[in-house]
Write a protein that holds these residues in place. Structure first.
Motif, PDB file in Angstrom:
ATOM      1  N   MET A   1      31.854 -11.553  19.535  1.00  0.00           N
ATOM      2  CA  MET A   1      32.309 -12.480  18.517  1.00  0.00           C
ATOM      3  C   MET A   1      31.853 -11.987  17.153  1.00  0.00           C
ATOM      4  O   MET A   1      30.872 -11.266  17.030  1.00  0.00           O
ATOM      5  N   ALA A   2      32.537 -12.424  16.117  1.00  0.00           N
ATOM      6  CA  ALA A   2      32.236 -11.998  14.759  1.00  0.00           C
ATOM      7  C   ALA A   2      30.925 -12.606  14.273  1.00  0.00           C
ATOM      8  O   ALA A   2      30.640 -13.776  14.508  1.00  0.00           O
ATOM      9  N   ASN A   3      30.128 -11.799  13.604  1.00  0.00           N
ATOM     10  CA  ASN A   3      28.834 -12.250  13.104  1.00  0.00           C
ATOM     11  C   ASN A   3      28.833 -12.542  11.607  1.00  0.00           C
ATOM     12  O   ASN A   3      27.989 -13.285  11.123  1.00  0.00           O
ATOM     13  N   HIS A   4      29.761 -11.933  10.870  1.00  0.00           N
ATOM     14  CA  HIS A   4      29.800 -12.107   9.418  1.00  0.00           C
ATOM     15  C   HIS A   4      30.926 -13.062   9.037  1.00  0.00           C
ATOM     16  O   HIS A   4      31.916 -13.207   9.758  1.00  0.00           O
ATOM     17  N   LYS A   5      30.740 -13.672   7.885  1.00  0.00           N
ATOM     18  CA  LYS A   5      31.733 -14.607   7.383  1.00  0.00           C
ATOM     19  C   LYS A   5      33.098 -13.928   7.218  1.00  0.00           C
ATOM     20  O   LYS A   5      34.133 -14.486   7.589  1.00  0.00           O
ATOM     21  N   SER A   6      33.097 -12.721   6.687  1.00  0.00           N
ATOM     22  CA  SER A   6      34.349 -11.995   6.479  1.00  0.00           C
ATOM     23  C   SER A   6      35.002 -11.619   7.805  1.00  0.00           C
ATOM     24  O   SER A   6      36.231 -11.611   7.927  1.00  0.00           O
ATOM     25  N   ALA A   7      34.187 -11.316   8.814  1.00  0.00           N
ATOM     26  CA  ALA A   7      34.729 -10.963  10.126  1.00  0.00           C
ATOM     27  C   ALA A   7      35.348 -12.189  10.806  1.00  0.00           C
ATOM     28  O   ALA A   7      36.369 -12.075  11.492  1.00  0.00           O
ATOM     29  N   VAL A   8      34.755 -13.337  10.597  1.00  0.00           N
ATOM     30  CA  VAL A   8      35.308 -14.580  11.157  1.00  0.00           C
ATOM     31  C   VAL A   8      36.669 -14.859  10.520  1.00  0.00           C
ATOM     32  O   VAL A   8      37.640 -15.182  11.205  1.00  0.00           O
ATOM     33  N   LYS A   9      36.725 -14.715   9.203  1.00  0.00           N
ATOM     34  CA  LYS A   9      37.971 -14.946   8.483  1.00  0.00           C
ATOM     35  C   LYS A   9      39.046 -13.967   8.948  1.00  0.00           C
ATOM     36  O   LYS A   9      40.198 -14.340   9.177  1.00  0.00           O
ATOM     37  N   ARG A  10      38.655 -12.704   9.089  1.00  0.00           N
ATOM     38  CA  ARG A  10      39.605 -11.672   9.508  1.00  0.00           C
ATOM     39  C   ARG A  10      40.134 -11.960  10.915  1.00  0.00           C
ATOM     40  O   ARG A  10      41.313 -11.756  11.208  1.00  0.00           O
ATOM     41  N   ASN A  11      39.265 -12.469  11.761  1.00  0.00           N
ATOM     42  CA  ASN A  11      39.663 -12.817  13.121  1.00  0.00           C
ATOM     43  C   ASN A  11      40.715 -13.934  13.110  1.00  0.00           C
ATOM     44  O   ASN A  11      41.707 -13.866  13.844  1.00  0.00           O
ATOM     45  N   LEU A  12      40.515 -14.925  12.263  1.00  0.00           N
ATOM     46  CA  LEU A  12      41.495 -16.008  12.143  1.00  0.00           C
ATOM     47  C   LEU A  12      42.831 -15.501  11.602  1.00  0.00           C
ATOM     48  O   LEU A  12      43.900 -15.893  12.075  1.00  0.00           O
ATOM     49  N   GLN A  13      42.761 -14.601  10.616  1.00  0.00           N
ATOM     50  CA  GLN A  13      43.977 -14.022  10.051  1.00  0.00           C
ATOM     51  C   GLN A  13      44.746 -13.232  11.111  1.00  0.00           C
ATOM     52  O   GLN A  13      45.976 -13.314  11.194  1.00  0.00           O
ATOM     53  N   ASN A  14      44.011 -12.473  11.921  1.00  0.00           N
ATOM     54  CA  ASN A  14      44.653 -11.685  12.977  1.00  0.00           C
ATOM     55  C   ASN A  14      45.359 -12.577  13.985  1.00  0.00           C
ATOM     56  O   ASN A  14      46.446 -12.247  14.459  1.00  0.00           O
TER      57      ASN A  14
END
Length: 89
Positions: A1-14
Motif C-alpha cells: 500500500m502507498a505510504n506517502h500522501k502523493s502515492a495515495v493520491k496517485r493510486n486514486l487517480q490510477n
C-alpha cells in the motif's frame, strides 16, 4: 500500500483512469463486434454508418490515449477492409 500522501493520491487517480479506460475499451469492442456481425444482406448504408461510428469511437479512444494511435489505425484499416468485402459481395 502507498505510504506517502502523493502515492495515495496517485493510486486514486490510477483507479479512476482505469475505470474510464475500461468503458472506452468496452465501447470499442462493441462497435467492432457490430461490424463483425454484419451480413451481406444488411445493406451498404447500414455498413457505412456502422463503419463511420466505429471509426469515430476508435479515433476518440486514440486521442484520449486509451489506445495507441497505430493500434487505432490498424483497427480502422481492418474494419474498413471487412466492410468493403461485405458490400462488394
Amino acid at each position: 500500500m502507498a505510504n506517502h500522501k502523493s502515492a495515495v493520491k496517485r493510486n486514486l487517480q490510477n483507479q479512476q483512469q482505469r475505470l474510464r479506460n475500461r468503458t472506452v475499451k468496452t465501447r470499442i469492442k462493441n462497435v467492432v463486434k457490430k461490424i463483425a456481425l454484419l451480413t451481406p444482406a444488411s445493406g451498404t448504408e447500414i455498413a457505412a454508418t456502422d463503419l463511420n461510428a466505429a471509426k469515430s469511437v476508435i479515433d476518440k479512444a486514440a486521442k484520449k490515449g486509451v489506445i495507441h494511435h497505430r493500434t487505432a489505425a490498424r483497427k480502422i484499416s481492418r474494419l474498413t477492409k471487412r466492410a468493403t468485402r461485405l458490400t462488394a459481395a
